[in-house]
Scaffold this motif. Sequence first.
Motif, PDB file in Angstrom:
ATOM      1  N   GLY A   1       0.818  -1.212   0.000  1.00 56.48           N
ATOM      2  CA  GLY A   1       0.000   0.000   0.000  1.00 56.48           C
ATOM      3  C   GLY A   1       0.852   1.263   0.000  1.00 56.48           C
ATOM      4  N   ILE A   2       0.487   2.208   0.846  1.00 56.14           N
ATOM      5  CA  ILE A   2       1.188   3.495   0.913  1.00 56.14           C
ATOM      6  C   ILE A   2       2.695   3.264   1.081  1.00 56.14           C
ATOM      7  N   LEU A   3       3.057   2.290   1.940  1.00 54.50           N
ATOM      8  CA  LEU A   3       4.481   2.099   2.228  1.00 54.50           C
ATOM      9  C   LEU A   3       5.254   1.618   1.007  1.00 54.50           C
TER      10      LEU A   3
ATOM     11  N   GLY B   1       3.333  13.133   0.967  1.00 52.17           N
ATOM     12  CA  GLY B   1       2.900  12.016   1.796  1.00 52.17           C
ATOM     13  C   GLY B   1       3.376  10.657   1.320  1.00 52.17           C
ATOM     14  N   TYR B   2       4.212  10.640   0.274  1.00 54.36           N
ATOM     15  CA  TYR B   2       4.820   9.375  -0.133  1.00 54.36           C
ATOM     16  C   TYR B   2       6.338   9.417   0.070  1.00 54.36           C
ATOM     17  N   GLY B   3       6.766  10.332   0.947  1.00 59.89           N
ATOM     18  CA  GLY B   3       8.176  10.400   1.285  1.00 59.89           C
ATOM     19  C   GLY B   3       8.363   9.930   2.719  1.00 59.89           C
TER      20      GLY B   3
ATOM     21  N   ALA C   1       1.988  13.044   7.570  1.00 60.02           N
ATOM     22  CA  ALA C   1       1.306  12.070   8.429  1.00 60.02           C
ATOM     23  C   ALA C   1       0.358  11.196   7.604  1.00 60.02           C
ATOM     24  N   HIS C   2       0.906  10.617   6.542  1.00 62.65           N
ATOM     25  CA  HIS C   2       0.112   9.726   5.678  1.00 62.65           C
ATOM     26  C   HIS C   2       0.213   8.289   6.197  1.00 62.65           C
ATOM     27  N   ALA C   3       1.343   7.994   6.862  1.00 61.25           N
ATOM     28  CA  ALA C   3       1.566   6.678   7.477  1.00 61.25           C
ATOM     29  C   ALA C   3       2.793   6.840   8.365  1.00 61.25           C
TER      30      ALA C   3
ATOM     31  N   ILE D   1      -8.214  16.990   6.908  1.00 61.66           N
ATOM     32  CA  ILE D   1      -8.052  15.679   7.531  1.00 61.66           C
ATOM     33  C   ILE D   1      -8.692  14.572   6.693  1.00 61.66           C
ATOM     34  N   HIS D   2      -7.932  13.484   6.480  1.00 62.90           N
ATOM     35  CA  HIS D   2      -8.490  12.257   5.913  1.00 62.90           C
ATOM     36  C   HIS D   2      -9.180  11.546   7.075  1.00 62.90           C
ATOM     37  N   ALA D   3     -10.481  11.457   7.063  1.00 66.33           N
ATOM     38  CA  ALA D   3     -11.163  10.882   8.222  1.00 66.33           C
ATOM     39  C   ALA D   3     -12.300   9.960   7.793  1.00 66.33           C
ATOM     40  N   ASP D   4     -12.572   8.982   8.631  1.00 71.47           N
ATOM     41  CA  ASP D   4     -13.716   8.081   8.430  1.00 71.47           C
ATOM     42  C   ASP D   4     -13.701   7.415   7.061  1.00 71.47           C
ATOM     43  N   GLU D   5     -12.497   7.108   6.568  1.00 73.76           N
ATOM     44  CA  GLU D   5     -12.450   6.428   5.263  1.00 73.76           C
ATOM     45  C   GLU D   5     -12.851   4.957   5.428  1.00 73.76           C
ATOM     46  N   ILE D   6     -12.286   4.314   6.438  1.00 73.36           N
ATOM     47  CA  ILE D   6     -12.559   2.891   6.612  1.00 73.36           C
ATOM     48  C   ILE D   6     -13.245   2.632   7.950  1.00 73.36           C
TER      49      ILE D   6
ATOM     50  N   GLU E   1     -12.084  14.877   4.632  1.00 71.87           N
ATOM     51  CA  GLU E   1     -12.096  14.225   3.329  1.00 71.87           C
ATOM     52  C   GLU E   1     -12.332  12.717   3.478  1.00 71.87           C
ATOM     53  N   HIS E   2     -12.984  12.138   2.523  1.00 76.53           N
ATOM     54  CA  HIS E   2     -13.433  10.726   2.509  1.00 76.53           C
ATOM     55  C   HIS E   2     -14.801  10.612   3.176  1.00 76.53           C
ATOM     56  N   LEU E   3     -14.809  10.448   4.531  1.00 78.03           N
ATOM     57  CA  LEU E   3     -16.069  10.487   5.308  1.00 78.03           C
ATOM     58  C   LEU E   3     -17.043   9.370   4.935  1.00 78.03           C
TER      59      LEU E   3
ATOM     60  N   MET F   1     -15.158   7.939  -6.163  1.00 82.67           N
ATOM     61  CA  MET F   1     -14.467   6.897  -6.943  1.00 82.67           C
ATOM     62  C   MET F   1     -13.654   5.998  -6.021  1.00 82.67           C
ATOM     63  N   THR F   2     -13.258   6.516  -4.858  1.00 83.43           N
ATOM     64  CA  THR F   2     -12.530   5.686  -3.894  1.00 83.43           C
ATOM     65  C   THR F   2     -13.475   4.658  -3.281  1.00 83.43           C
ATOM     66  N   SER F   3     -14.691   5.080  -2.939  1.00 81.58           N
ATOM     67  CA  SER F   3     -15.685   4.110  -2.452  1.00 81.58           C
ATOM     68  C   SER F   3     -15.868   3.011  -3.484  1.00 81.58           C
TER      69      SER F   3
ATOM     70  N   SER G   1     -11.371  13.726  -6.810  1.00 84.64           N
ATOM     71  CA  SER G   1     -11.016  12.404  -7.359  1.00 84.64           C
ATOM     72  C   SER G   1     -10.310  11.495  -6.361  1.00 84.64           C
ATOM     73  N   ASP G   2      -9.415  12.069  -5.517  1.00 83.14           N
ATOM     74  CA  ASP G   2      -8.519  11.260  -4.653  1.00 83.14           C
ATOM     75  C   ASP G   2      -7.466  10.537  -5.483  1.00 83.14           C
ATOM     76  N   PHE G   3      -7.188  11.014  -6.662  1.00 83.31           N
ATOM     77  CA  PHE G   3      -6.217  10.346  -7.533  1.00 83.31           C
ATOM     78  C   PHE G   3      -4.967   9.909  -6.749  1.00 83.31           C
ATOM     79  N   ASN G   4      -4.679   8.617  -6.740  1.00 85.09           N
ATOM     80  CA  ASN G   4      -3.489   8.064  -6.072  1.00 85.09           C
ATOM     81  C   ASN G   4      -3.268   6.645  -6.606  1.00 85.09           C
ATOM     82  N   PRO G   5      -2.078   6.065  -6.375  1.00 88.66           N
ATOM     83  CA  PRO G   5      -1.809   4.744  -6.985  1.00 88.66           C
ATOM     84  C   PRO G   5      -2.455   3.571  -6.261  1.00 88.66           C
ATOM     85  N   GLY G   6      -3.143   3.831  -5.124  1.00 83.49           N
ATOM     86  CA  GLY G   6      -3.715   2.719  -4.363  1.00 83.49           C
ATOM     87  C   GLY G   6      -5.227   2.677  -4.426  1.00 83.49           C
ATOM     88  N   SER G   7      -5.860   3.574  -3.686  1.00 80.71           N
ATOM     89  CA  SER G   7      -7.316   3.476  -3.525  1.00 80.71           C
ATOM     90  C   SER G   7      -8.107   4.134  -4.649  1.00 80.71           C
ATOM     91  N   CYS G   8      -7.430   4.888  -5.515  1.00 82.54           N
ATOM     92  CA  CYS G   8      -8.134   5.459  -6.669  1.00 82.54           C
ATOM     93  C   CYS G   8      -7.168   5.858  -7.787  1.00 82.54           C
TER      94      CYS G   8
HETATM   95  O1  NIG Z   1      -6.821   9.021   0.167  1.00 77.21           O
HETATM   96  N1  NIG Z   1      -6.262   7.268   2.521  1.00 77.21           N
HETATM   97  C1  NIG Z   1      -5.106   7.564   2.411  1.00 77.21           C
HETATM   98  N2  NIG Z   1      -4.498   7.933   1.313  1.00 77.21           N
HETATM   99  C2  NIG Z   1      -4.974   7.669   0.026  1.00 77.21           C
HETATM  100  C3  NIG Z   1      -4.536   6.349  -0.467  1.00 77.21           C
HETATM  101  C4  NIG Z   1      -3.123   6.298  -0.630  1.00 77.21           C
HETATM  102  C5  NIG Z   1      -2.606   5.015  -1.181  1.00 77.21           C
HETATM  103  O2  NIG Z   1      -3.220   3.961  -1.061  1.00 77.21           O
HETATM  104  O3  NIG Z   1      -1.499   5.122  -1.734  1.00 77.21           O
HETATM  105  C6  NIG Z   1      -6.463   7.883  -0.028  1.00 77.21           C
HETATM  106  O4  NIG Z   1      -7.249   6.964  -0.255  1.00 77.21           O
END
Ligand code: NIG
Length: 414
Positions: free
Chosen positions: A110-112, A150-152, A183-185, A248-253, A271-273, A296-298, A322-329
């Motif tokens: 994932g993020i790591l 947040g990917y460093g 504080a992404h991870a 804040i990224h909150a209540d995503e999961i 964000e997310h919620l 789109m992340t949901s 969008s939440d454009f990222n290489p993992g969840s969207c």
């Molecule tokens: O917003 N939730 C945390 N961060 C991203 C996902 C990042 C990843 O998976 O690389 C998100 O969904």
Amino acid sequence: MKPLLLHNIGLLATPQGFAARCGSAQGEILKVKNAWLKTDDRGVITEIGQGDCPEVQPGEYYVLDADGRLVTPGLIDAHTHLIFGGWRQNEFGLKLHGATYLEILAAGGGILSTVRSTRAASAEELKEQASGALHEMITYGVTTCEAKSGYGLDRETELKQLRVIRELNREWPIELVPTYLGAHAVPEEFKEDRNAYIRLLTEVWLPEIAREGLAEFCDVFCEKGVFTAEESRRILEAGLANGLLPKIHADEIEAIGGTELTADLKAVSAEHLIVCQDSGIEAMAKGGTVACLLPMTSFYLGATYAPARKMIDAGVPVAVASDFNPGSCPGLNLQLAMTVACLKYRLTPEEILTAVTLNAAAAIRRADRLGSIEPGKQADLVIWKTDDLDYIPYRLGSNLAKVVIKKGEIIRVN
Ligand code: NIG
Ligand code: FE
């Protein structure tokens, strides 16, 4: 530059105002048939009118015929993780075999895993990858985009990401808005001492980033197994002390109390919620916080959808990004996000237009300048391949943007 005169607009559709729109006002869209608009020589809208093209001196304006089409404000993507090294298609199979997002993260993926590839990438490589995404975004009608680090998760790489955002902002016509998401991870090297990581982030890195003017916002991934609500509060308060406004990224999961912080912190956005509780909605209403939803992340996580209607009923302004990222969207088509938002959140075409323009502008503190078509606002516009607002969320996945205009100048013709 020459001022712009855009005429023969079949339908001009825009939210109005210089702040987020909430409650029933989120769905109040000004619609003017057979309209025109003028800008000044800085690309700021000066006048809007209805009827025939006004007469002007030859050569005084760059005159553009909208061909009877729909014109809206340029789209604003208020939540992206634009800068990263490498994709994660290897996780796709794991997902299909039932591995959850948090399981993949806990196993060092994932993020790591993106952290490892982002650390390994040069600034040039990061720029090149992000440029591809920016090009695609502009073709979809996006004229402003928030971008998170947040990917460093170390000093050097976070600075590298933020400096790449600054350079891209100078080189591309799209406006980029930088957010520090250190504080992404918790990075692997601090696994046994998360407190030391938070201390370094809040006491050393945040002040340095603020001094260099590299970020406007500070964001935290407040989630089970990532940062607790208490840790998130500490980090966002340190951001505030250094002049970085809280997101804040909150209540995503799981709901672990992140959204509830927004009242005290007066967070700009949450964000997310996806699993946001009533207490979180109340807190956002109190904090004057924009709910930035990421449909789109949901969809991509196979999760449920944020309670957007409840938020609107409670007077919380809703933005959609969008939440454009290489993992969840791994997608950035904001028009597709509009369709999913209408279908899954039950937003109307009018509400979703506000969500990706004026309320998105408010989520990045730019509602005074962006997000609507009216005198005093920057002429960031999309001319669409239709004359009907409903048609945009109705069509699934096609690119309906015809001409994209930033600060009164054409930046893309599809
Ligand atoms: O917003 N939730 C945390 N961060 C991203 C996902 C990042 C990843 O998976 O690389 C998100 O969904
Ligand atoms: Fe995100």
